[in-house]
Write an enzyme that holds these catalytic residues in place. Structure first.
Site, short mmCIF file in Angstrom:
data_model
loop_
_atom_site.label_atom_id
_atom_site.label_comp_id
_atom_site.label_asym_id
_atom_site.label_seq_id
_atom_site.Cartn_x
_atom_site.Cartn_y
_atom_site.Cartn_z
CE LYS A 89 -77.71 47.13 -41.35
NZ LYS A 89 -77.67 48.45 -40.87
NE ARG B 135 -75.65 51.82 -42.88
CZ ARG B 135 -76.07 52.52 -42.26
NH1 ARG B 135 -76.48 52.17 -41.11
NH2 ARG B 135 -76.22 53.72 -42.71
N GLY C 148 -75.79 46.34 -33.19
CA GLY C 148 -74.73 47.22 -32.65
C GLY C 148 -73.44 46.58 -32.37
CG MET D 80 -70.82 42.02 -36.11
SD MET D 80 -71.34 40.91 -37.28
CE MET D 80 -73.11 41.19 -37.58
NE ARG E 201 -83.16 46.60 -36.17
CZ ARG E 201 -82.14 47.15 -35.67
NH1 ARG E 201 -81.06 46.37 -36.21
NH2 ARG E 201 -81.88 48.11 -34.94
CG HIS F 161 -75.37 50.05 -26.67
ND1 HIS F 161 -74.85 49.53 -25.63
CD2 HIS F 161 -75.29 49.11 -27.82
CE1 HIS F 161 -74.68 48.30 -25.70
NE2 HIS F 161 -74.58 47.77 -27.04
NE ARG G 58 -88.87 20.89 -4.50
CZ ARG G 58 -88.76 21.96 -5.55
NH1 ARG G 58 -89.60 23.03 -5.51
NH2 ARG G 58 -88.00 21.56 -6.52
NE ARG H 34 -90.55 16.12 -3.03
CZ ARG H 34 -89.54 17.06 -3.42
NH1 ARG H 34 -88.98 16.68 -4.56
NH2 ARG H 34 -89.07 17.95 -2.71
CB SER I 163 -94.07 13.92 -11.37
OG SER I 163 -93.68 15.27 -11.46
CG ASP J 233 -82.66 15.40 -7.25
OD1 ASP J 233 -81.67 15.63 -6.97
OD2 ASP J 233 -83.72 15.45 -6.58
CB CYS K 157 -92.54 18.70 -10.58
SG CYS K 157 -91.68 17.36 -9.84
CE1 TYR L 78 -97.64 17.53 -13.59
CE2 TYR L 78 -98.92 15.49 -14.33
CZ TYR L 78 -97.87 16.37 -13.24
OH TYR L 78 -97.64 15.65 -12.20
C1 PEP Z 1 -86.47 17.65 -9.00
O1 PEP Z 1 -85.35 16.94 -8.42
O2 PEP Z 1 -86.56 17.89 -10.09
C2 PEP Z 1 -87.41 18.07 -8.22
C3 PEP Z 1 -88.69 18.73 -8.35
O3 PEP Z 1 -87.04 17.83 -6.71
P1 PEP Z 1 -86.25 18.80 -5.70
O4 PEP Z 1 -86.05 19.84 -6.45
O5 PEP Z 1 -87.11 18.84 -4.49
O6 PEP Z 1 -85.20 17.69 -5.41
MG MG Z 2 -85.51 15.85 -6.49
#
Ligand code: PEP
Ligand code: MG
Length: 885
Positions: free
Chosen positions: A25, A96, A105, A107, A346, A462, A572, A628, A772, A777, A839, A859
């Site tokens: 501000k 202010r 809003g 503060m 702003r 708000h 999967r 997979r 990948s 996990d 993934c 990717y």
């Molecule tokens: C992971 O573990 O990130 C994954 C993509 O496999 P899943 O979630 O199926 O275990």
């Molecule tokens: Mg996994």
């Protein structure tokens, strides 16, 4: 050290770039003043002082601050030809907050400061309007009493004390609106408010204007650490150490009569992005009235009729500011006796839809380059553009209508307090927070709710502002709605009838039209507009990483393709088995007592898999498809109900007791760390063998149809290189045999999901065409934190700031990220051109996508609806890297 910077009177000691020191501000007030715009003079106490106060305790200010404030105040007095506390020409100021990052809003603010029993009379005389002077005074005592002296409601069920006292006075004097109170009634209000202060705090209301000023400055600094500001910062990832600045500015008055007004305006429509001056104002009012939603404001277009000269000036200033900042601005203004004053500008918060439209329009207007437009995008916000809406074919008559404050549709069970919303959501309920109006204290409930409905407020109240920031559906100003918080009921009144509602009833909100429907309505997926297409073209021209999708069904694959997915990064295969007729075959396979039994079950699975894969290949024609091999957490597939056990027993030709015993034998203490992933195929190789055969046969089949197929077979949860060496050999043999001579290029790679795999990645890469990263996990195993149970205590860790974000949502760069970097380095040491992707769920989260870019990924792969988000995040990452050189 200079702790105070002045602005106004055509100059300023600071600019827009000084946000870290002056707050947003203060920096923009300085910028506006230096542009020669009509800004009431004032000064900013820097964030440096806030940090000093946080370190040294309340009211401990750096040496010399008093003098600097006194000098700056004297400058304001000179410019306004008035004096602070003067009995003839009194100066009133606003105090202010203003942090470096926008925290609307969150503060505190105090207006009309400098009034006491003497100056109020002077103000009355000077303005020739005693009503006005006493209106300012009662506002000041209430605001100061609440904010600085802490005279507030005991809990959220009670009306704030000064609101309650004012309501009592209005009833007594038969006044419908605040402005219907007589001067005498306003005098009475001041006396009553002061008595309340004395009663609650045990001390009289401070008459000395300098005491008032330092009290307000201290309160604003302290408000940096109030719970709602803290919560807001956590939610938006704002650092808690930067502190707020304090802006002290000469008051201008929007409540001096009907040629006065106050309002807020956006230089473009913040909900849709349409280029139009958009906003609201109230005549004869002060700024707090607009935001608090006490009176329903009028649209800005009306200002052209009511105060045409001021409106024309506002249009001119709005254009100038937008051109200057090259972005949509959110303005606060006051008109005093026909003269326009700017109180704030702003960057305007906007919906995802408006974000896209404004970015594309600004490029088309020649104000931004496509590169700048892409850098302005918040990828996460694209989510809103992809939101489902209510199916137009199933739209009954609306039960009520309010203002379309934030778009999208939301279905949920209604609750009436923020705490209830948070509690119900915690239990897994989808809720709508229904309030008369929301206040910053409600923020945790708004966050927890799927949508927000308020009886009062406007497009800039708000609820509206905060909901838009959150990308959450919101309907405000639903005037037919009455809420009784204490009874946990509400009603919708209109057309001569009343619909009663109670806590837990279901409503559907349409934040794009403002309609409210009883019950739950069907939703349809979002329609992507032309602007999004244009923006995405720019995005794609900058990014270097590919974006794929996680898809297990042809429907998901089709959706993802329409969102621009460039292949499947994770299918999967175990997810293909959740339908009842299929799960039986999987259970037979798992529970079979020998290889022959397993092969019998797999023989049933083979044609199903072949058909599934063939369909995926057809949908993804020409694009790579990563399949997979089976990775079933066993507990998700084992039968438990007696009837299910009997069913499997019958198929297997065994007694239910024997099957139950086998289930017991298979039950693991930690299924997520158990007999899953490729471990299953090390013990039962025929499982992967049959899956590889199904993939091979599907490839041969669709290739004959002319489909271009690029299969990538992926082996999960590898911990030692030898697992992959053996399984690769097995899979390649079965796959090639199934091809029956068809010429199809394929690759075999692995998921990297365990810390050990990251460490020995160089040797794993000897057997892998690609990596990948399975970061779900990998996060679980790096943190030693179960994916399924983290919710029990992780929120505490987040609350206490032990972790900056949920590591299952945003990739943890320090720990998991370091392992990923190690894995990439190792893998590419063996195979310099090793293809690397991700993934896990992180593949669609902007900060994680940016990490992947920096780590040299080829990717990312994410769920279909997040594909556009990942594309935008990948482009921003590429541009950021380019800028760094
Ligand atoms: C992971 O573990 O990130 C994954 C993509 O496999 P899943 O979630 O199926 O275990
Ligand atoms: Mg996994």
């Amino acid at each position: 050290m200079k702790y105070v910077r002045s602005f106004g009177g055509g100059s300023a000691e600071g600019r827009a770039k000084d946000k870290a020191l002056l707050g947003g501000k203060g920096a923009n007030l300085a910028e506006m003043a230096s542009l020669g715009l009509p800004v009431p003079p004032g000064f900013t106490i820097t964030t440096e002082v806030c940090r000093y106060v946080m370190e040294h305790g309340a009211d401990a200010y750096p040496d010399g601050l008093d003098d600097e404030v006194a000098q700056a105040l004297a400058r304001v007095e000179e410019l306004t030809r008035s004096r602070f506390g003067d009995a003839a020409q009194p100066l009133l100021v606003s105090v202010r907050s203003g942090a470096p990052a926008s925290m609307p809003g969150m503060m505190d603010t105090i207006l009309n400061l400098g009034l006491n029993d003497t100056t109020v009379e002077a103000l009355a005389k000077q303005s020739g309007n005693a009503w006005f002077a006493w209106d300012c005074y009662r506002r000041f005592v209430a605001m100061y009493g609440e904010v600085v002296l802490g005279v507030v409601a005991a809990d959220e069920h009670q009306e704030p004390p000064f609101d309650r006292l004012l309501d009592e006075l209005k009833r007594k004097h038969r006044a419908n609106r605040d402005q219907d109170l007589s001067e005498a009634a306003l005098r009475e209000a001041v006396a009553t408010f002061k008595a309340e202060v004395q009663k609650v705090t045990g001390a009289p209301f401070p008459d000395d204007v300098r005491t008032q000023l330092w009290g307000a400055i201290g309160a604003v600094f302290q408000s940096w650490n109030n719970p709602r500001a803290d919560y807001y910062r956590k939610m938006h990832g704002i650092s808690s150490t930067m502190g707020t600045a304090v802006n002290v500015q000469a008051m201008v008055f929007g409540n001096l009569g009907d040629d006065c007004a106050t309002g807020v305006a956006f230089t473009r429509n913040p909900a849709t992005g349409t280029p139009e001056l958009y906003g609201e104002f109230l005549t004869n009012a002060q700024g707090e009235d607009v935001v608090a939603g006490i009176r329903t404001p009028e649209p800005i277009s009306e200002l052209a009729t009511k105060l045409p000269a001021a409106h024309a000036e506002l249009v001119r200033v709005a254009k100038l500011l937008e051109d200057h900042f090259r972005d949509m601005q959110d303005l606060e203004f006051t008109i005093q006796k026909g003269q326009l004053y700017m109180l704030q500008t702003r960057t305007g918060k906007r919906t995802g839809k408006a974000m896209v439209r404004v970015a594309v329009d600004l490029v088309n207007e020649g104000k931004l380059t496509p590169r700048e437009a892409v850098l302005r995008i918040e990828p996460g916000k694209l989510d809103e553009v992809l939101h489902p809406t209510i199916d137009p074919k199933a739209r009954p008559a609306a039960a009520a209508k309010g203002l379309p404050a934030s778009p999208g549709a939301a279905i949920g069970r209604i609750v009436f307090t923020a705490n209830a919303a948070a509690e119900w959501a915690q239990r897994g309920e989808q809720v709508l927070l229904v309030r008369t109006d929301t206040s910053p204290e409600d923020i945790h409930g708004m966050k927890a709710a799927a949508g927000i409905l308020t009886a009062r407020g406007g497009m800039t109240s708000h609820a509206a502002v905060v909901a838009r920031g959150m990308g959450k559906c919101c309907v405000t100003s639903c005037t037919a709605l009455r809420v009784d918080v204490a009874k946990k009921t509400a009603s919708i009144v209109g057309g001569g009838k009343e619909t009663k509602l109670k806590e837990g009833d279901t409503l559907t909100l349409d934040g794009s039209t403002g309609q409210v429907f009883l019950g739950s309505l069907p939703l349809v997926p979002a329609q992507l507009g032309a602007e999004l297409g244009t923006l995405m073209e720019w995005v794609d021209s900058f990014r270097t990483m590919k974006v794929r999708t996680n898809a297990d069904t042809p429907t998901d694959a089709r959706t993802a393709r329409s969102f621009g997915a460039e292949g499947i990064g994770l299918c999967r295969t175990e997810h293909m088995f959740f339908q009842p007729e299929r799960i039986l075959a999987v259970r037979e396979m798992i529970l079979a007592s020998d290889e022959a039994g397993r092969r019998a079950a797999l023989a049933k699975i083979l044609p199903m898999q072949r058909g599934d894969f063939a369909e995926l290949f057809r949908v993804m024609d020409g694009l790579p498809v990563t399949i997979r091999l089976l990775d079933p957490p066993l507990h998700e597939f084992l039968p438990h109900a007696p009837q299910e056990i009997e069913e499997v027993a019958k198929e297997l030709g065994q007694s239910p007791a024997k099957v139950a015993a086998k289930i017991h034998e298979l039950t693991e203490a930690n299924p997520m760390l158990g007999h899953r992933g490729c471990r299953l195929a090390i013990t039962y190789p025929e499982i992967y063998e049959i899956q590889a055969q199904a993939i091979g046969e599907a490839c041969a089949l669709v290739a004959k149809e002319g489909v271009v197929v690029t299969p990538e077979i992926m082996i999960p949860l590898v911990m030692v290189p030898e697992e992959l060496r053996r399984l690769r050999e097995l899979v390649a043999r079965a796959f090639e045999k199934a091809l029956g001579g068809a010429q199809i290029a394929y690759t075999i790679g692995t998921m990297i999901e365990l810390p050990r795999a990251c460490v020995v990645a160089d040797r794993i890469a000897e057997h892998a065409d690609f990596f990948s990263f399975g970061t779900n996990d990998l996060t679980q195993t790096t943190f030693g934190l179960s994916r399924d149970d983290a919710g029990r205590f992780l929120p505490t860790y987040l609350d206490q700031g032990l972790v900056p974000a949920d590591p299952f949502v945003a990739l943890d760069p320090e720990g998991v990220g370091a392992l990923i970097e190690l894995g990439v380095r190792g893998g590419r040491a063996t195979r310099p051109h090793l293809k690397v992707g991700i993934c896990g769920e992180h593949g669609g989260e902007p900060s994680s996508v940016e990490f992947c870019h920096r780590a040299g990924f080829d990717y990312v792969s994410c769920s279909p609806f997040r594909v556009p988000i990942a594309r935008a995040a990948a482009a921003r990452a590429a541009l950021a890297a380019e800028a760094k050189g």
